[in-house]
Scaffold this motif. Structure first.
Motif, mmCIF file in Angstrom:
data_model
loop_
_atom_site.group_PDB
_atom_site.id
_atom_site.type_symbol
_atom_site.label_atom_id
_atom_site.label_comp_id
_atom_site.label_asym_id
_atom_site.label_seq_id
_atom_site.Cartn_x
_atom_site.Cartn_y
_atom_site.Cartn_z
ATOM 1 N N LYS A 5 0.856 -1.184 0.000
ATOM 2 C CA LYS A 5 0.000 0.000 0.000
ATOM 3 C C LYS A 5 0.887 1.227 0.000
ATOM 4 C CE LYS A 5 -3.894 1.944 2.596
ATOM 5 N NZ LYS A 5 -4.802 1.661 3.713
ATOM 6 N N VAL A 6 0.642 2.113 -0.948
ATOM 7 C CA VAL A 6 1.439 3.334 -1.055
ATOM 8 C C VAL A 6 0.502 4.534 -1.038
ATOM 9 C CG1 VAL A 6 3.107 4.639 -2.430
ATOM 10 C CG2 VAL A 6 3.224 2.134 -2.400
ATOM 11 N N THR A 7 0.800 5.496 -0.178
ATOM 12 C CA THR A 7 0.023 6.726 -0.125
ATOM 13 C C THR A 7 0.806 7.850 -0.786
ATOM 14 O OG1 THR A 7 -1.259 6.181 1.849
ATOM 15 C CG2 THR A 7 -0.853 8.518 1.459
ATOM 16 N N VAL A 8 0.105 8.643 -1.581
ATOM 17 C CA VAL A 8 0.696 9.845 -2.172
ATOM 18 C C VAL A 8 -0.061 11.038 -1.611
ATOM 19 C CG1 VAL A 8 1.216 11.092 -4.305
ATOM 20 C CG2 VAL A 8 1.264 8.580 -4.288
ATOM 21 N N ASP A 71 -1.733 2.002 7.631
ATOM 22 C CA ASP A 71 -0.840 0.872 7.341
ATOM 23 C C ASP A 71 -0.213 0.932 5.949
ATOM 24 O OD1 ASP A 71 -1.422 -0.220 9.893
ATOM 25 O OD2 ASP A 71 -3.272 -1.087 9.090
ATOM 26 N N SER A 72 0.077 2.123 5.481
ATOM 27 C CA SER A 72 0.819 2.250 4.219
ATOM 28 C C SER A 72 2.256 1.784 4.426
ATOM 29 C CB SER A 72 0.840 3.705 3.757
ATOM 30 O OG SER A 72 -0.455 4.144 3.429
ATOM 31 N N ASP A 73 2.829 1.168 3.396
ATOM 32 C CA ASP A 73 4.239 0.756 3.446
ATOM 33 C C ASP A 73 5.147 1.950 3.152
ATOM 34 O OD1 ASP A 73 3.989 -2.264 3.707
ATOM 35 O OD2 ASP A 73 2.687 -1.847 1.995
ATOM 36 N N VAL A 74 4.724 2.751 2.186
ATOM 37 C CA VAL A 74 5.501 3.934 1.785
ATOM 38 C C VAL A 74 4.542 5.106 1.631
ATOM 39 C CG1 VAL A 74 7.048 4.930 0.026
ATOM 40 C CG2 VAL A 74 7.159 2.481 0.516
ATOM 41 N N VAL A 75 4.965 6.285 2.065
ATOM 42 C CA VAL A 75 4.180 7.502 1.870
ATOM 43 C C VAL A 75 5.049 8.522 1.140
ATOM 44 C CG1 VAL A 75 2.949 9.401 2.983
ATOM 45 C CG2 VAL A 75 2.797 7.097 3.952
ATOM 46 N N VAL A 76 4.550 9.005 0.013
ATOM 47 C CA VAL A 76 5.276 10.002 -0.785
ATOM 48 C C VAL A 76 4.618 11.359 -0.535
ATOM 49 C CG1 VAL A 76 6.028 10.654 -3.108
ATOM 50 C CG2 VAL A 76 5.685 8.228 -2.546
ATOM 51 N N ILE A 77 5.381 12.298 -0.001
ATOM 52 C CA ILE A 77 4.823 13.622 0.314
ATOM 53 C C ILE A 77 5.202 14.626 -0.778
ATOM 54 C CG2 ILE A 77 4.782 15.530 1.980
ATOM 55 C CD1 ILE A 77 5.384 13.529 4.200
ATOM 56 N N THR A 78 4.200 14.986 -1.592
ATOM 57 C CA THR A 78 4.460 15.948 -2.676
ATOM 58 C C THR A 78 3.806 17.287 -2.373
ATOM 59 O OG1 THR A 78 2.444 15.527 -3.989
ATOM 60 C CG2 THR A 78 4.294 14.024 -4.313
ATOM 61 N N ILE A 115 7.744 4.108 5.412
ATOM 62 C CA ILE A 115 8.934 4.839 4.978
ATOM 63 C C ILE A 115 8.430 6.075 4.247
ATOM 64 C CG2 ILE A 115 10.886 4.785 3.361
ATOM 65 C CD1 ILE A 115 11.103 1.751 4.129
ATOM 66 N N ILE A 116 8.988 7.237 4.605
ATOM 67 C CA ILE A 116 8.536 8.504 4.008
ATOM 68 C C ILE A 116 9.510 8.951 2.921
ATOM 69 C CG2 ILE A 116 8.141 10.971 4.455
ATOM 70 C CD1 ILE A 116 7.248 10.240 7.294
ATOM 71 N N ILE A 117 8.956 9.250 1.754
ATOM 72 C CA ILE A 117 9.745 9.858 0.675
ATOM 73 C C ILE A 117 9.262 11.298 0.525
ATOM 74 C CG2 ILE A 117 10.272 9.849 -1.797
ATOM 75 C CD1 ILE A 117 9.853 6.812 -1.770
ATOM 76 N N VAL A 118 10.173 12.229 0.700
ATOM 77 C CA VAL A 118 9.820 13.657 0.636
ATOM 78 C C VAL A 118 10.145 14.197 -0.756
ATOM 79 C CG1 VAL A 118 10.249 15.945 1.626
ATOM 80 C CG2 VAL A 118 10.320 13.919 3.102
ATOM 81 N N VAL A 119 9.133 14.827 -1.372
ATOM 82 C CA VAL A 119 9.327 15.432 -2.693
ATOM 83 C C VAL A 119 9.081 16.950 -2.616
ATOM 84 C CG1 VAL A 119 8.642 15.320 -5.138
ATOM 85 C CG2 VAL A 119 8.541 13.260 -3.738
ATOM 86 N N ALA A 120 8.438 17.393 -1.525
ATOM 87 C CA ALA A 120 8.097 18.809 -1.355
ATOM 88 C C ALA A 120 9.365 19.676 -1.300
ATOM 89 C CB ALA A 120 7.291 18.983 -0.070
#
Length: 309
Positions: A5-8, A71-78, A115-120
């Protein structure tokens, strides 16, 4: 094992395209979050309806809240505001600091293991905000910039030499901005350094165009900024994490002494797998490259000091 599960977070151009690319990968269900009512729901529905044609089974949902992201595995913050005319970098910094802070709090509440991926933007500073707000270990907060900058660099090298981009390897280190450090010594085509294949002035022109890559697109579009390549770069990171690929990719990582830099997010090559950043790769840089990297780190430090002021 079910689907990942991936959240954007953020359903603008970068977020929407990231959600689309992820859905088409077919290994994860995707949640698209935005504060604007109807926007994430509409985009999610549109992406979902391309499934029968594209042949993917991923669920895609849009929401204005965070319950669905649980319960997301990865969250991408844009999410974040783009810089508007007359706005200083510091204004943008403070605005986006608040946005990234509140987003991170919600993300952590519902997905404490993600795990958080930051794009902002400004990228390196926003990584600090996400790390401090989440209280996560440094391995689980990663910034996306290096892959994008490297993709631009590789594109320009391939065009100049008229070769396949697949055979161009390159690395861009440092902060995401004017001080980024494309390493000509590490850029190779089929294993041969570009410094042997191109005259010095050509190499320098390519390096400069890479640094200005984002600005060049902003100027052409006149409204908004790049999103096709940034979303592709973000998804390459999600692939590496969710599929545990152990890829060596340039990412913004929190350094604690590596490269002589301490307590800052700086773009360096890392090994990316299911644990997030599993290793920071220390390259043997030339004296000049190391100085450039430290100069870039200095620019990041200035932004972080504004955050804490």
């Amino acid at each position: 094992m079910g689907r990942s599960k991936v959240t954007v977070v953020g359903a603008g151009n970068v977020g929407g395209t990231t959600a689309q690319r992820l859905a088409e990968r077919n290994y994860a269900d995707v949640v698209l979050v935005d504060i604007v009512e109807g926007l994430p729901q509409g985009k999610a529905l549109d992406i979902l309806q391309s499934g029968p044609v594209e042949g993917f089974e991923s669920k895609v949902i849009g929401t204005n809240g965070y319950e669905e992201t649980a319960d997301s595995d990865v969250v991408v913050i844009t999410s974040g505001m783009p810089r508007k005319p007359g706005m200083s970098r510091d204004d943008l910094l403070k605005n986006n600091q608040e946005i990234v802070q509140s987003v991170t709090e919600e993300v952590v509440r519902y997905s404490p293991e993600c795990i958080i991926i930051v794009v902002a933007n400004p990228l390196d500073a926003m990584c600090h905000v996400a790390l401090e707000t989440s209280g996560f270990p440094k391995e689980r907060v990663i910034g996306m910039a290096g892959i994008l900058d490297t993709a631009r660099y590789r594109t320009f090298i391939a065009e100049e030499l008229n070769v396949s981009v697949k055979d161009v390897f390159a690395l861009v280190l440092g902060g995401h901005g004017d001080t980024m450090v494309p390493l000509p010594s590490m850029a190779t085509v089929g294993g041969v350094s570009i410094t042997e294949l191109l005259p010095k002035d050509k190499v320098e022109a390519i390096v400069q165009r890479t640094r200005d890559g984002g600005a060049e697109i902003v100027k052409l579009l006149q409204k908004g900024s790049a999103f096709y390549a940034p979303s592709a770069a973000s998804v390459e990171m999600v692939d590496a994490i969710v599929l545990d690929q152990k890829r060596i990719l340039p990412c913004a990582a929190y350094l604690e002494g590596e490269y002589g830099i301490d307590g800052l997010f700086v773009g360096v090559p890392v090994k990316l797998g299911s644990g997030g950043i599993e290793e920071i790769i220390e390259l043997d840089l030339t004296e000049e490259e190391l100085q450039d990297l430290h100069k870039s780190a200095g620019a990041v430090r200035e932004l972080v000091e504004v955050l804490h002021s």
